[in-house]
Design a protein around this motif. Structure first.
Motif, PDB file in Angstrom:
ATOM      1  N   ILE A  61       0.450  13.969  14.803  1.00 61.22           N
ATOM      2  CA  ILE A  61      -0.155  13.003  15.722  1.00 61.22           C
ATOM      3  C   ILE A  61      -1.640  12.805  15.425  1.00 61.22           C
ATOM      4  CG2 ILE A  61      -0.811  14.610  17.582  1.00 61.22           C
ATOM      5  CD1 ILE A  61       0.356  12.388  19.517  1.00 61.22           C
ATOM      6  N   THR A  62      -2.310  13.874  14.943  1.00 63.49           N
ATOM      7  CA  THR A  62      -3.724  13.737  14.586  1.00 63.49           C
ATOM      8  C   THR A  62      -3.882  12.712  13.471  1.00 63.49           C
ATOM      9  OG1 THR A  62      -3.687  16.156  14.837  1.00 63.49           O
ATOM     10  CG2 THR A  62      -5.793  15.129  14.247  1.00 63.49           C
ATOM     11  N   ARG A  63      -3.024  12.846  12.466  1.00 63.55           N
ATOM     12  CA  ARG A  63      -3.100  11.925  11.326  1.00 63.55           C
ATOM     13  C   ARG A  63      -2.626  10.523  11.720  1.00 63.55           C
ATOM     14  NH1 ARG A  63      -1.642  16.908   9.183  1.00 63.55           N
ATOM     15  NH2 ARG A  63       0.595  16.562   9.030  1.00 63.55           N
ATOM     16  N   ASP A  64      -1.655  10.441  12.634  1.00 66.96           N
ATOM     17  CA  ASP A  64      -1.183   9.125  13.068  1.00 66.96           C
ATOM     18  C   ASP A  64      -2.224   8.396  13.918  1.00 66.96           C
ATOM     19  OD1 ASP A  64       1.138   9.215  11.667  1.00 66.96           O
ATOM     20  OD2 ASP A  64       2.446   9.676  13.366  1.00 66.96           O
ATOM     21  N   LEU A  65      -3.034   9.146  14.649  1.00 60.80           N
ATOM     22  CA  LEU A  65      -4.140   8.524  15.378  1.00 60.80           C
ATOM     23  C   LEU A  65      -5.146   7.922  14.391  1.00 60.80           C
ATOM     24  CD1 LEU A  65      -4.734  11.256  18.110  1.00 60.80           C
ATOM     25  CD2 LEU A  65      -3.967   8.905  18.541  1.00 60.80           C
ATOM     26  N   ALA A  66      -5.465   8.686  13.350  1.00 60.79           N
ATOM     27  CA  ALA A  66      -6.385   8.184  12.324  1.00 60.79           C
ATOM     28  C   ALA A  66      -5.787   6.978  11.613  1.00 60.79           C
ATOM     29  CB  ALA A  66      -6.699   9.294  11.321  1.00 60.79           C
TER      30      ALA A  66
ATOM     31  N   TYR B  93       0.838  -1.205   0.000  1.00 63.33           N
ATOM     32  CA  TYR B  93       0.000   0.000   0.000  1.00 63.33           C
ATOM     33  C   TYR B  93       0.870   1.251   0.000  1.00 63.33           C
ATOM     34  CZ  TYR B  93      -3.755  -3.178   1.343  1.00 63.33           C
ATOM     35  OH  TYR B  93      -4.649  -4.218   1.369  1.00 63.33           O
ATOM     36  N   TYR B  94       0.454   2.254  -0.795  1.00 64.97           N
ATOM     37  CA  TYR B  94       1.025   3.593  -0.745  1.00 64.97           C
ATOM     38  C   TYR B  94      -0.056   4.514  -0.169  1.00 64.97           C
ATOM     39  CZ  TYR B  94       4.929   2.332  -3.842  1.00 64.97           C
ATOM     40  OH  TYR B  94       6.054   1.766  -4.395  1.00 64.97           O
ATOM     41  N   THR B  95      -0.302   4.425   1.116  1.00 66.33           N
ATOM     42  CA  THR B  95      -1.328   5.263   1.740  1.00 66.33           C
ATOM     43  C   THR B  95      -0.618   6.302   2.592  1.00 66.33           C
ATOM     44  OG1 THR B  95      -1.527   3.492   3.383  1.00 66.33           O
ATOM     45  CG2 THR B  95      -3.244   3.634   1.716  1.00 66.33           C
ATOM     46  N   GLY B  96      -0.425   7.491   2.010  1.00 64.56           N
ATOM     47  CA  GLY B  96       0.269   8.560   2.703  1.00 64.56           C
ATOM     48  C   GLY B  96      -0.636   9.296   3.669  1.00 64.56           C
ATOM     49  N   GLU B  97      -0.086  10.359   4.223  1.00 64.29           N
ATOM     50  CA  GLU B  97      -0.817  11.104   5.250  1.00 64.29           C
ATOM     51  C   GLU B  97      -2.135  11.664   4.720  1.00 64.29           C
ATOM     52  OE1 GLU B  97       1.724  13.767   7.683  1.00 64.29           O
ATOM     53  OE2 GLU B  97       3.317  13.009   6.393  1.00 64.29           O
ATOM     54  N   ALA B  98      -2.160  12.120   3.457  1.00 65.60           N
ATOM     55  CA  ALA B  98      -3.365  12.735   2.900  1.00 65.60           C
ATOM     56  C   ALA B  98      -4.533  11.753   2.839  1.00 65.60           C
ATOM     57  CB  ALA B  98      -3.074  13.288   1.504  1.00 65.60           C
ATOM     58  N   PHE B  99      -4.215  10.457   2.739  1.00 63.25           N
ATOM     59  CA  PHE B  99      -5.247   9.421   2.654  1.00 63.25           C
ATOM     60  C   PHE B  99      -6.188   9.473   3.857  1.00 63.25           C
ATOM     61  CE2 PHE B  99      -6.573   5.059   3.757  1.00 63.25           C
ATOM     62  CZ  PHE B  99      -7.193   4.664   2.574  1.00 63.25           C
ATOM     63  N   TYR B 100      -5.672   9.973   4.988  1.00 62.10           N
ATOM     64  CA  TYR B 100      -6.438   9.921   6.232  1.00 62.10           C
ATOM     65  C   TYR B 100      -7.160  11.230   6.544  1.00 62.10           C
ATOM     66  CZ  TYR B 100      -3.672   5.733   6.627  1.00 62.10           C
ATOM     67  OH  TYR B 100      -3.097   4.523   6.359  1.00 62.10           O
ATOM     68  N   ASN B 101      -7.116  12.191   5.617  1.00 57.81           N
ATOM     69  CA  ASN B 101      -7.720  13.493   5.902  1.00 57.81           C
ATOM     70  C   ASN B 101      -9.198  13.403   6.268  1.00 57.81           C
ATOM     71  OD1 ASN B 101      -5.452  15.032   5.654  1.00 57.81           O
ATOM     72  ND2 ASN B 101      -5.806  15.645   3.538  1.00 57.81           N
ATOM     73  N   ASP B 102      -9.947  12.541   5.565  1.00 55.71           N
ATOM     74  CA  ASP B 102     -11.385  12.487   5.830  1.00 55.71           C
ATOM     75  C   ASP B 102     -11.712  11.721   7.118  1.00 55.71           C
ATOM     76  OD1 ASP B 102     -10.796   9.934   5.029  1.00 55.71           O
ATOM     77  OD2 ASP B 102     -12.278   9.824   3.418  1.00 55.71           O
ATOM     78  N   ARG B 103     -10.680  11.229   7.810  1.00 57.46           N
ATOM     79  CA  ARG B 103     -10.899  10.527   9.087  1.00 57.46           C
ATOM     80  C   ARG B 103     -10.498  11.395  10.282  1.00 57.46           C
ATOM     81  NH1 ARG B 103     -11.570   4.974   8.326  1.00 57.46           N
ATOM     82  NH2 ARG B 103     -10.863   4.555  10.455  1.00 57.46           N
TER      83      ARG B 103
ATOM     84  N   ARG C 243      -5.695   1.170  10.428  1.00 54.97           N
ATOM     85  CA  ARG C 243      -4.946  -0.082  10.247  1.00 54.97           C
ATOM     86  C   ARG C 243      -5.503  -1.193  11.126  1.00 54.97           C
ATOM     87  NH1 ARG C 243       1.187   2.526   9.837  1.00 54.97           N
ATOM     88  NH2 ARG C 243       0.843   3.513   7.809  1.00 54.97           N
ATOM     89  N   LYS C 244      -5.916  -0.843  12.344  1.00 55.17           N
ATOM     90  CA  LYS C 244      -6.492  -1.875  13.213  1.00 55.17           C
ATOM     91  C   LYS C 244      -7.824  -2.351  12.639  1.00 55.17           C
ATOM     92  CE  LYS C 244      -6.648  -4.625  16.714  1.00 55.17           C
ATOM     93  NZ  LYS C 244      -5.715  -5.766  16.788  1.00 55.17           N
TER      94      LYS C 244
END
Length: 566
Positions: free
Chosen positions: A308-313, A253-263, A318-319
């Motif tokens: 950290i906001t994006r890493d929480l998402a 997977y190439y899921t960068g930080e932007a992938f998680y914006n809507d979360r 991932r879980k």
């Protein structure tokens, strides 16, 4: 066959010590000097229990111990030294390797469970430098090791495609950029603008304000900002994939930080619902006093998100998506505090699975003792290093074996392998200075040295016309001489080495092991006429074959290829 297990069984069955089997096994040592036997048992721990000196205990116990595979038992001061039946032990070990081939050392610790591995993670619009090498190759090796011990590794390239730096880059491009120049050589031009931005910002701090403003526009979906960001990203991925191809590294997977914006809003809402989000000088934080950590800054006063906001998402995604047994982050040592905060926030959110998240840190690669920095333009391009390494390998192959049929392919395997191996032979947490000429050497503790030992072993098998399918009986594996048994003992260690590398997230354990195995084999090669046509020929060739299987398996775990000719 575990040699310590063999000796522990003999001690347990022959004595009535107040020690468990596991306690006995943990005490066993490998003597530094071969003259002291193959395995030693120190008797110091028994002195208080038996109220005798360790020397007397060793003398008394040595008379009683016997067992299958043990040839001699003798007391030597406070130690009991065990000499094994070399012929029987080598026969059993080589038979096991012969049956399993490159699957030798495979374990079933993971039982097929998922492990996510966050690795490499370059920033878009910047070239891949030597600074990106460590996360990439350490992560890839860990993924290979995870698979070897029974997990299903999921390689994720968490691209750095979001953050204030992209606002800065947009400002730099709008101020000094030229579309034609960027289309001709995108990464080099964008790096030039990025470096110029930081030089100019030292004199004009308003540029930093503009950078923050444009990143906020990007977050808000401004069409111009999104168009430029998308263009920078697409061009970067082309460059990255070319280099990953050279390294032989693939991602799921190439899921960068932007992938998680809507979360992100969901994370903020969850923190609010659980009463964890507090206001502090206009910013939103989570208090982490109970973990002796500074507060985690979740949103800036202008509402912008942070890492950290994006890493929480990312962690929650991932879980939910992979239900990981382990989630591994192969990220530099300087981010250790960030990951402590990340796990602490997840713990306060009630996510017990944060205990399965592991930050795997590593030290720096330096050049001339200096840290590499993209901001200051002090960068050594990874692709240039790999190309130079291949050229150096090609020169050495020309001097050693000019008639080699597939020189280009082998030079690539040796040159790239040398760079990867050099990184991985260093303890993960250690920093090291990179000098290419020292890395691509066929002598010393290098990747090419190990590859050459494997090629030499394969050459012996070809010359002998060795056919592994015709090794039919146990007698083909029986070897008793000391040099051969030294190699057999090294081969026997491989499964435990794999296990140790897994539990420590430490590929250097395997790199150091294959160096030791190559050295042991080369001593055997130097002292033994392996191709001598006598009744031990097939046994010697079986040993050589076993060496090729384990060297290739070890190199492949590191992500290094093993050419059969060099």
């Amino acid at each position: 066959m575990d040699l310590k297990q063999l000796v522990a069984n003999a001690i347990e069955s022959s004595t009535d010590l107040d020690l468990s089997y596991d306690e006995i096994k943990d005490l066993l040592e490998v003597p530094r000097h071969e003259g002291h036997g193959d395995i030693a048992f120190p008797c110091f721990v028994l002195a208080k229990q038996l109220r005798k000196s360790p020397q007397d205990i060793a003398k008394d116990l040595a008379q009683d111990i016997s067992g299958e595979g043990i040839a001699e038992v003798e007391a030597a001061g406070p130690y009991i030294n065990f000499k094994l039946d070399h012929e029987l032990v080598s026969q059993n070990i080589l038979k096991e390797i012969y049956a399993q081939g490159k699957d030798y050392g495979t374990l079933n610790i993971g039982k097929g469970e998922n492990v996510t591995i966050d690795m490499s993670s370059p920033n878009i619009a910047k070239p891949m430098s030597m600074g990106h090498l460590r996360s990439t190759v350490i992560g890839n090796a860990i993924a290979n090791i995870e698979k070897k011990v029974g997990f299903n590794p999921i390689r994720i390239n968490h691209l750095g495609d979001w953050g204030t730096q992209f606002g800065k880059l947009i400002v730099a491009y709008k101020n000094w950029g030229n579309e034609e120049d960027v289309r001709r050589d995108p990464i080099a031009e964008l790096l030039k603008y990025y470096v110029q931005f930081h030089e100019e910002a030292e004199e004009d701090d308003s540029l930093n304000d503009q950078g923050r403003l444009w990143f906020k526009k990007l977050e808000d979906g401004d069409p111009e900002a999104v168009e430029l960001w998308t263009w920078f990203k697409d061009e970067s991925l082309k460059e990255f994939n070319r280099i990953y191809d050279k390294l032989g590294v693939e991602f799921d997977y190439y899921t960068g930080e932007a992938f998680y914006n809507d979360r992100l809003q969901g994370i903020v809402d969850e923190l609010v619902d659980k009463g964890l989000l507090e206001k502090n000088q206009g910013a939103s934080i989570v208090n982490l006093d109970e973990f002796d950590l500074n507060p985690a800054l979740i949103l800036k006063s202008d509402g912008a998100s942070l890492y950290i906001t994006r890493d929480l998402a990312t962690a929650e995604y991932r879980k939910e998506t992979f239900d990981f047994a382990e989630s591994i982050y192969v990220v530099g040592n300087e981010q250790s505090y960030h990951f402590k905060q990340l796990k602490a926030v997840l713990a306060r959110m009630g996510h017990d699975w944060q205990e399965d998240m592991h930050h795997v840190p590593f030290g720096l690669i330096t050049a001339g003792g200096k840290k590499l920095s993209t901001r200051k333009g002090n960068v050594i391009l990874l692709e240039d290093v790999l190309n130079d390494a291949v050229d150096l390998a090609k020169e050495q192959i020309e001097s050693k074996n000019p008639d080699l049929a597939n020189k280009e392919e082998v030079a690539h395997q040796v040159g790239v392998g040398a760079v990867v191996f050099h990184d991985l032979k260093n303890d993960r947490l250690n920093s090291f200075d990179f000098v290419l000429e020292e890395v691509v050497q066929f002598e010393g503790e290098t990747g090419p040295y190990v590859q050459y030992a494997n090629a030499r072993a394969n050459s012996l098998l070809r010359k002998a016309g060795f056919d592994e399918s015709k090794v039919a009986t146990q007698h083909e594996f029986a070897l008793a001489d000391e040099d051969a048994f030294a190699v057999v003992k090294e081969l026997n260690l491989f499964p435990s080495i794999v296990e140790k590398a897994y539990y420590g997230y430490e590929p250097s354990v395997i790199a150091k092991y294959v160096i030791g195995l190559a050295q042991s084999f080369n001593r055997y090669y130097a002292n033994t006429r392996i191709l001598n046509d006598d009744d031990q020929l097939n046994a010697r060739l079986s040993l050589v074959f076993a060496v090729t299987q384990v060297l290739e398996a070890g190199l492949n775990l590191l992500g290094v290829q093993a050419p059969k000719e060099m």
